[in-house]
Structures are given as structure tokens and as C-alpha cells.
Design a protein around this motif. Sequence first.
Motif, PDB file in Angstrom:
ATOM      1  N   GLU A   1      43.660 -39.164  54.049  1.00 38.68           N
ATOM      2  CA  GLU A   1      42.670 -39.565  53.055  1.00 38.68           C
ATOM      3  C   GLU A   1      41.572 -38.526  52.865  1.00 38.68           C
ATOM      4  O   GLU A   1      41.075 -38.333  51.753  1.00 38.68           O
ATOM      5  CB  GLU A   1      42.040 -40.906  53.451  1.00 38.68           C
ATOM      6  N   ASP A   2      41.185 -37.855  53.942  1.00 38.53           N
ATOM      7  CA  ASP A   2      40.100 -36.873  53.848  1.00 38.53           C
ATOM      8  C   ASP A   2      40.587 -35.491  53.429  1.00 38.53           C
ATOM      9  O   ASP A   2      39.821 -34.525  53.437  1.00 38.53           O
ATOM     10  CB  ASP A   2      39.338 -36.783  55.172  1.00 38.53           C
ATOM     11  N   ALA A   3      41.868 -35.402  53.039  1.00 40.39           N
ATOM     12  CA  ALA A   3      42.401 -34.085  52.665  1.00 40.39           C
ATOM     13  C   ALA A   3      43.306 -34.152  51.443  1.00 40.39           C
ATOM     14  O   ALA A   3      44.148 -33.275  51.238  1.00 40.39           O
ATOM     15  CB  ALA A   3      43.166 -33.483  53.842  1.00 40.39           C
ATOM     16  N   ILE A   4      43.126 -35.179  50.598  1.00 41.20           N
ATOM     17  CA  ILE A   4      43.999 -35.285  49.431  1.00 41.20           C
ATOM     18  C   ILE A   4      43.791 -34.104  48.474  1.00 41.20           C
ATOM     19  O   ILE A   4      44.721 -33.662  47.808  1.00 41.20           O
ATOM     20  CB  ILE A   4      43.820 -36.633  48.680  1.00 41.20           C
ATOM     21  N   ASP A   5      42.560 -33.602  48.406  1.00 40.13           N
ATOM     22  CA  ASP A   5      42.292 -32.442  47.562  1.00 40.13           C
ATOM     23  C   ASP A   5      43.026 -31.205  48.072  1.00 40.13           C
ATOM     24  O   ASP A   5      43.606 -30.437  47.308  1.00 40.13           O
ATOM     25  CB  ASP A   5      40.789 -32.170  47.467  1.00 40.13           C
ATOM     26  N   GLU A   6      43.016 -31.044  49.391  1.00 37.30           N
ATOM     27  CA  GLU A   6      43.670 -29.881  49.994  1.00 37.30           C
ATOM     28  C   GLU A   6      45.190 -29.959  49.845  1.00 37.30           C
ATOM     29  O   GLU A   6      45.851 -28.963  49.538  1.00 37.30           O
ATOM     30  CB  GLU A   6      43.299 -29.790  51.472  1.00 37.30           C
ATOM     31  N   VAL A   7      45.753 -31.151  50.035  1.00 29.04           N
ATOM     32  CA  VAL A   7      47.196 -31.339  49.903  1.00 29.04           C
ATOM     33  C   VAL A   7      47.636 -31.054  48.464  1.00 29.04           C
ATOM     34  O   VAL A   7      48.628 -30.348  48.228  1.00 29.04           O
ATOM     35  CB  VAL A   7      47.611 -32.765  50.323  1.00 29.04           C
ATOM     36  N   PHE A   8      46.876 -31.587  47.490  1.00 25.53           N
ATOM     37  CA  PHE A   8      47.204 -31.315  46.087  1.00 25.53           C
ATOM     38  C   PHE A   8      47.085 -29.824  45.791  1.00 25.53           C
ATOM     39  O   PHE A   8      47.969 -29.223  45.164  1.00 25.53           O
ATOM     40  CB  PHE A   8      46.282 -32.087  45.148  1.00 25.53           C
ATOM     41  N   SER A   9      45.975 -29.213  46.229  1.00 27.13           N
ATOM     42  CA  SER A   9      45.718 -27.799  45.920  1.00 27.13           C
ATOM     43  C   SER A   9      46.791 -26.892  46.499  1.00 27.13           C
ATOM     44  O   SER A   9      47.263 -25.966  45.835  1.00 27.13           O
ATOM     45  CB  SER A   9      44.341 -27.392  46.457  1.00 27.13           C
ATOM     46  N   LYS A  10      47.199 -27.150  47.733  1.00 19.41           N
ATOM     47  CA  LYS A  10      48.215 -26.296  48.362  1.00 19.41           C
ATOM     48  C   LYS A  10      49.581 -26.481  47.696  1.00 19.41           C
ATOM     49  O   LYS A  10      50.336 -25.517  47.549  1.00 19.41           O
ATOM     50  CB  LYS A  10      48.293 -26.587  49.864  1.00 19.41           C
ATOM     51  N   ASN A  11      49.886 -27.707  47.304  1.00 18.34           N
ATOM     52  CA  ASN A  11      51.148 -27.953  46.608  1.00 18.34           C
ATOM     53  C   ASN A  11      51.155 -27.230  45.261  1.00 18.34           C
ATOM     54  O   ASN A  11      52.146 -26.568  44.901  1.00 18.34           O
ATOM     55  CB  ASN A  11      51.346 -29.452  46.402  1.00 18.34           C
ATOM     56  N   PHE A  12      50.043 -27.330  44.522  1.00 18.00           N
ATOM     57  CA  PHE A  12      49.955 -26.674  43.218  1.00 18.00           C
ATOM     58  C   PHE A  12      49.993 -25.161  43.385  1.00 18.00           C
ATOM     59  O   PHE A  12      50.626 -24.451  42.593  1.00 18.00           O
ATOM     60  CB  PHE A  12      48.674 -27.087  42.496  1.00 18.00           C
ATOM     61  N   PHE A  13      49.329 -24.656  44.422  1.00 16.56           N
ATOM     62  CA  PHE A  13      49.286 -23.207  44.641  1.00 16.56           C
ATOM     63  C   PHE A  13      50.687 -22.639  44.868  1.00 16.56           C
ATOM     64  O   PHE A  13      51.014 -21.551  44.372  1.00 16.56           O
ATOM     65  CB  PHE A  13      48.404 -22.863  45.835  1.00 16.56           C
ATOM     66  N   THR A  14      51.506 -23.354  45.599  1.00 15.66           N
ATOM     67  CA  THR A  14      52.874 -22.901  45.857  1.00 15.66           C
ATOM     68  C   THR A  14      53.617 -22.661  44.538  1.00 15.66           C
ATOM     69  O   THR A  14      54.329 -21.668  44.376  1.00 15.66           O
ATOM     70  CB  THR A  14      53.648 -23.932  46.697  1.00 15.66           C
ATOM     71  N   LEU A  15      53.410 -23.558  43.589  1.00 18.33           N
ATOM     72  CA  LEU A  15      54.072 -23.436  42.280  1.00 18.33           C
ATOM     73  C   LEU A  15      53.421 -22.347  41.426  1.00 18.33           C
ATOM     74  O   LEU A  15      54.103 -21.639  40.677  1.00 18.33           O
ATOM     75  CB  LEU A  15      54.029 -24.779  41.565  1.00 18.33           C
ATOM     76  N   LEU A  16      52.100 -22.214  41.535  1.00 20.02           N
ATOM     77  CA  LEU A  16      51.390 -21.139  40.833  1.00 20.02           C
ATOM     78  C   LEU A  16      51.859 -19.777  41.341  1.00 20.02           C
ATOM     79  O   LEU A  16      52.071 -18.850  40.551  1.00 20.02           O
ATOM     80  CB  LEU A  16      49.883 -21.293  41.040  1.00 20.02           C
ATOM     81  N   GLU A  17      52.015 -19.679  42.642  1.00 17.42           N
ATOM     82  CA  GLU A  17      52.467 -18.426  43.250  1.00 17.42           C
ATOM     83  C   GLU A  17      53.855 -18.044  42.724  1.00 17.42           C
ATOM     84  O   GLU A  17      54.110 -16.880  42.406  1.00 17.42           O
ATOM     85  CB  GLU A  17      52.506 -18.609  44.768  1.00 17.42           C
ATOM     86  N   LYS A  18      54.740 -19.023  42.613  1.00 13.18           N
ATOM     87  CA  LYS A  18      56.081 -18.770  42.073  1.00 13.18           C
ATOM     88  C   LYS A  18      56.017 -18.348  40.611  1.00 13.18           C
ATOM     89  O   LYS A  18      56.747 -17.453  40.177  1.00 13.18           O
ATOM     90  CB  LYS A  18      56.950 -20.021  42.221  1.00 13.18           C
ATOM     91  N   ALA A  19      55.131 -19.002  39.839  1.00  9.70           N
ATOM     92  CA  ALA A  19      54.974 -18.649  38.423  1.00  9.70           C
ATOM     93  C   ALA A  19      54.479 -17.211  38.281  1.00  9.70           C
ATOM     94  O   ALA A  19      54.945 -16.467  37.413  1.00  9.70           O
ATOM     95  CB  ALA A  19      54.002 -19.618  37.752  1.00  9.70           C
ATOM     96  N   CYS A  20      53.550 -16.825  39.130  1.00  8.68           N
ATOM     97  CA  CYS A  20      53.023 -15.449  39.102  1.00  8.68           C
ATOM     98  C   CYS A  20      54.108 -14.446  39.456  1.00  8.68           C
ATOM     99  O   CYS A  20      54.226 -13.390  38.832  1.00  8.68           O
ATOM    100  CB  CYS A  20      51.857 -15.321  40.079  1.00  8.68           C
ATOM    101  N   THR A  21      54.906 -14.774  40.467  1.00 13.15           N
ATOM    102  CA  THR A  21      55.975 -13.877  40.912  1.00 13.15           C
ATOM    103  C   THR A  21      56.985 -13.627  39.797  1.00 13.15           C
ATOM    104  O   THR A  21      57.479 -12.509  39.619  1.00 13.15           O
ATOM    105  CB  THR A  21      56.699 -14.462  42.138  1.00 13.15           C
TER     106      THR A  21
END
Length: 197
Positions: free
Chosen positions: A53-73
Amino acid sequence: TIGLCSAKEKAESKNSYHKNESARIAFLGVPMHNLRSNYFTNDLLAEKMDAPEDAIDEVFSKNFFTLLEKACTRTNKMEAVYCCCEDAQSILKTVDFIEEGDGIKSDFSTVPAESIDALLEKTMADYIVLIDQYYVKKEGYPYNNISHIISYSVYDENRTIVSQGRHHFTSLDMDELSRYNKQFSKAAHKLIAKIGS
């Protein structure tokens, strides 16, 4: 996370990116108070997302970042760096957020220039990306679907907006984030589309 390197290494690395006409993006994720819902409380969102509960922002951000990183690659012209350092937190504390209907837009005019400079120097980045909001909205009658609204902003080193927009999709229920990766990936591609154009 961000590692530290010498000033010489930073200069050489950044020069190599510009030499190859590449851009580096510093990704700040979504602020905790902007991951919200008109129906689910934070504990229910956490349960649905399979996240603390205290890390939903971090979990969302890291999941989105993984996909952003792939898009950049895939572009062969960009690289993304996930930021969770003090400089990133300093920016998130001072940025102004403006609500517009179901959306939220960030405004970097309130962020001290030295905070921007410190982050860009540490990450060797050319742009800063912020997820202004992830909004989970129950709607329809009687609440028969869920709208997912992702608002984002891209800023250059002068705090000028390069791109600002949103991505919207619907689902029948709220589920763990990985089930929405196809839509999150679309949002990531939209986000970087105007960088370097």
C-alpha cells in the motif's frame, strides 16, 4: 537507480550520445498523491495491483519505466534512466500540479533551476519525463467499467514543455498492472514520439 561517475566520464558519455544524435531521458515516475481513484481506496488499489500500500506509486512507476525503456531501445536514438535520487525527490516536492477535469498537468515553473541542473548533471540526461497522473476511474451504470487515464509531461533542460498529453483505455475491472502492459506500452511510445523531432 542512478549511479555516480566522475565529471570526465559524464562529459565523455553525454558527448557520445549527442555525437550519435541520441537523447537520454530522466524518468521521475508518478507522485504518490497523483496515483488516485474515484472509487478505490489506496489499500484496495494495492490489493488489486498486487503491491504494498505504501509503494503503489513506485510499483506503477517501475512497471511503466520497463516499458518506456523498451520503447526507447526500439528507436535506437534514446535511453531512459530511472530516477529515485534526492534530486528527483526535490523536483517532485516543488513541481506544481494543475487539475483539468479528469486530467492533471504539471508545471515546472515552480521548480528551482538548480534542482533541474543537479538532476540532469547526475543522470547526463537531456529531458525529464514525469507521469503527472495515473487515474483509475469507475464509471458507467452501475459502475460497469473502469477508465485508466495516464497523464504525462516531457521537459527539456530549460524547463520548457516538449510534450504533454494523456493516454486513456478501459477495462472491466482493476487488476495487477502487468495485464495492462500493452496499453502502458502504447502510452510510452506516445510519450517519446516528440522527443528529438
